[in-house]
Design an enzyme around this catalytic site. Structure first.
Site, short mmCIF file in Angstrom:
data_model
loop_
_atom_site.label_atom_id
_atom_site.label_comp_id
_atom_site.label_asym_id
_atom_site.label_seq_id
_atom_site.Cartn_x
_atom_site.Cartn_y
_atom_site.Cartn_z
N ILE A 1 -5.83 -23.15 -52.38
CA ILE A 1 -4.71 -22.59 -53.15
C ILE A 1 -3.38 -23.24 -52.80
O ILE A 1 -2.33 -22.85 -53.31
CB ILE A 1 -4.60 -21.07 -52.93
CG1 ILE A 1 -4.43 -20.74 -51.44
CG2 ILE A 1 -5.81 -20.35 -53.51
CD1 ILE A 1 -4.20 -19.26 -51.16
N GLY A 2 -3.42 -24.24 -51.94
CA GLY A 2 -2.17 -24.92 -51.59
C GLY A 2 -2.38 -25.91 -50.47
O GLY A 2 -3.36 -25.85 -49.73
N GLY B 1 2.10 -28.66 -44.67
CA GLY B 1 2.55 -29.84 -43.96
C GLY B 1 1.46 -30.53 -43.17
O GLY B 1 1.48 -31.75 -43.00
N GLY C 1 -2.11 -29.24 -43.31
CA GLY C 1 -3.42 -28.71 -43.65
C GLY C 1 -3.42 -28.09 -45.03
O GLY C 1 -2.39 -28.03 -45.71
N LYS D 1 -5.63 -21.35 -43.27
CA LYS D 1 -4.95 -22.65 -43.22
C LYS D 1 -5.80 -23.57 -42.35
O LYS D 1 -5.92 -23.37 -41.15
CB LYS D 1 -3.54 -22.54 -42.66
CG LYS D 1 -2.82 -23.90 -42.62
CD LYS D 1 -1.52 -23.82 -41.87
CE LYS D 1 -0.45 -23.15 -42.69
NZ LYS D 1 0.86 -23.22 -42.02
N ASP E 1 12.20 -24.84 -40.22
CA ASP E 1 11.72 -25.34 -41.51
C ASP E 1 11.74 -24.23 -42.56
O ASP E 1 10.76 -24.00 -43.27
CB ASP E 1 10.31 -25.92 -41.38
CG ASP E 1 9.91 -26.77 -42.59
OD1 ASP E 1 10.81 -27.12 -43.38
OD2 ASP E 1 8.71 -27.06 -42.74
#
Length: 410
Positions: A113-114, A117, A119, A135, A235
């Site tokens: 689903i995404g 940075g 993984g 993740k 971040d």
């Protein structure tokens, strides 16, 4: 546990042997007769020795029973293969690993689903019915010391911090075949994706967007002020703010987070997402809470505008260029202008705080604690209609944030 229980058993037997060999009268006579060997045993030994033997064996039986009970309890408390891994902290990959492989079909791209940075993020529904996010650190990245450090860094921070607006880490896996983190699942995904999706952007009305910004502020204030040592995320971006089904905000991705050493200068390499990094980091490389404050200001404006505020940021070096730029003109045009006076006041307040956080002078920015205090302060009615408020006025007002407990009317 077994050794702690068997030691008393051995000790009990040793005591019994010692007692039997030392309590006998040293003057006992052993005499040989024509009818065989007779042993003269004292009367007190005949009475007490059976008692000692019975007591010792009773104690041994109790210890053995206790040992079996403890062993059975431990077995009962072990999660089953199909158990709820969401309750397992320090998940080591031995329990329910097969369930995760099955739920993601060995991390098939259909469940991805995404991409982050370091993984990819997967959605997985466990046999218990719970949906989680994974993740996963890619195999090649796992061999990279920098990525491995970020992965372990995220585990370190998220197992130590707890806040309603910080994504919850339910466990992690350090398996020889794969390394992944187990998070609570966020149905709406990232703020970045929602702002760029026409349907989701319309569902995020002004009230929801204001609450998203407030949630971010509370999470950062917690990291900077309420942890054992201040934690700087480093971040903060719209990609690292996740939304649940109710559009509540959760700060995520602590791979580059850093705990500040109060006795050190905290210099570091430049990390973060382009367009959100505080300008002073380019030449000082010093990590402070002010870096997160600047990034928060960018995301706050992005949430109001529906896109990255690149054009507005470029004008901040010369604020007078913002005199003719009205707030109403930069707000997300996909949403109708606010009709409620209270919502209009909230939008002005958020914009004002965002510009305060974007101050080029890092030391002049408010702390996240002061930002949260402003959110909780009593608001006054706008002195002019929303359509007449310029960005220049908001920048000037933002310079005074933190000086009083009230938001000054524009």
């Amino acid at each position: 546990m077994a050794s702690s229980l068997t030691n008393p058993i051995i000790l009990g037997v040793s005591i019994l042997v010692y007692f039997a060999t030392t309590t006998a009268d040293p003057c006992i006579n052993f005499s040989n007769t024509n009818r065989g060997n007779n042993i003269n045993i004292p009367l007190y030994l005949k009475i007490y020795l059976p008692i000692v033997i019975f007591s010792t064996f009773s104690i041994l039986c109790c210890l053995l029973f206790l040992r079996l009970k403890v062993k059975n309890n431990c077995a009962d408390e072990q999660p089953t293969k199909n158990g709820d891994i969401c309750s397992i902290w320090n998940y080591d990959g031995k329990i329910a690993y097969e369930d995760i492989i099955a739920a993601t079909e060995d991390f098939d791209s259909r469940h991805c689903i995404g991409v982050g940075g370091y993984g990819s993020v997967y959605r997985a529904q466990l046999p218990c019915g719970k949906v989680i996010a994974l993740k996963k650190l890619h195999r090649l990245e796992a061999e990279n010391p920098a990525f491995d450090k970020s992965f372990r860094n995220e585990i370190k921070f998220l197992t130590e911090i707890r806040h309603r607006n910080i994504v919850k880490l339910h466990g992690f896996c350090l398996h020889r075949r794969s390394m992944f983190l187990i998070y609570e699942y966020m149905e709406k995904g990232s703020l970045f994706d929602n702002l760029r999706d026409e349907v989701e952007a319309l569902e995020m009305d002004w009230t929801k967007r204001i609450e998203i910004i407030k949630g971010m502020a509370h999470a950062l204030s917690y990291l900077h002020n309420d942890c054992t040592l201040p934690i700087v995320h480093r971040d903060i971006s719209s990609n690292n703010v996740l939304l649940n089904s109710n559009f509540e905000a959760f700060v995520a991705d602590f791979g580059t987070a850093r705990m500040l050493d109060l006795d050190s200068s905290n210099y570091t390499i430049l990390v973060g997402t382009c367009g959100y990094i505080a300008p002073e980091l380019a030449y000082t490389m010093a990590v402070t809470e002010n870096c997160d404050v600047y990034s928060f200001g960018v995301v706050a404006l992005e949430t109001l505008m529906g896109k990255h505020p690149e054009e507005v940021l470029s004008c901040l070096s010369s604020p007078t260029s913002l005199v003719n730029m009205k707030l109403i003109d930069v707000l997300d045009s996909r949403l109708p202008p606010p009709t409620s006076q209270l919502v209009a006041q909230n939008l002005v307040q958020v914009a004002k705080l965002a510009f305060a956080c974007l101050n080029k002078q890092a030391k002049s920015r408010p702390t996240m604690k002061e930002v949260c205090k402003e959110f909780l302060s009593r608001q006054t009615s706008l002195s002019v209609p929303l359509r007449m408020i310029s960005l220049f006025e908001l920048v000037m007002q933002g310079m005074h944030v933190g000086e009083s407990s009230e938001i000054c009317p524009v």
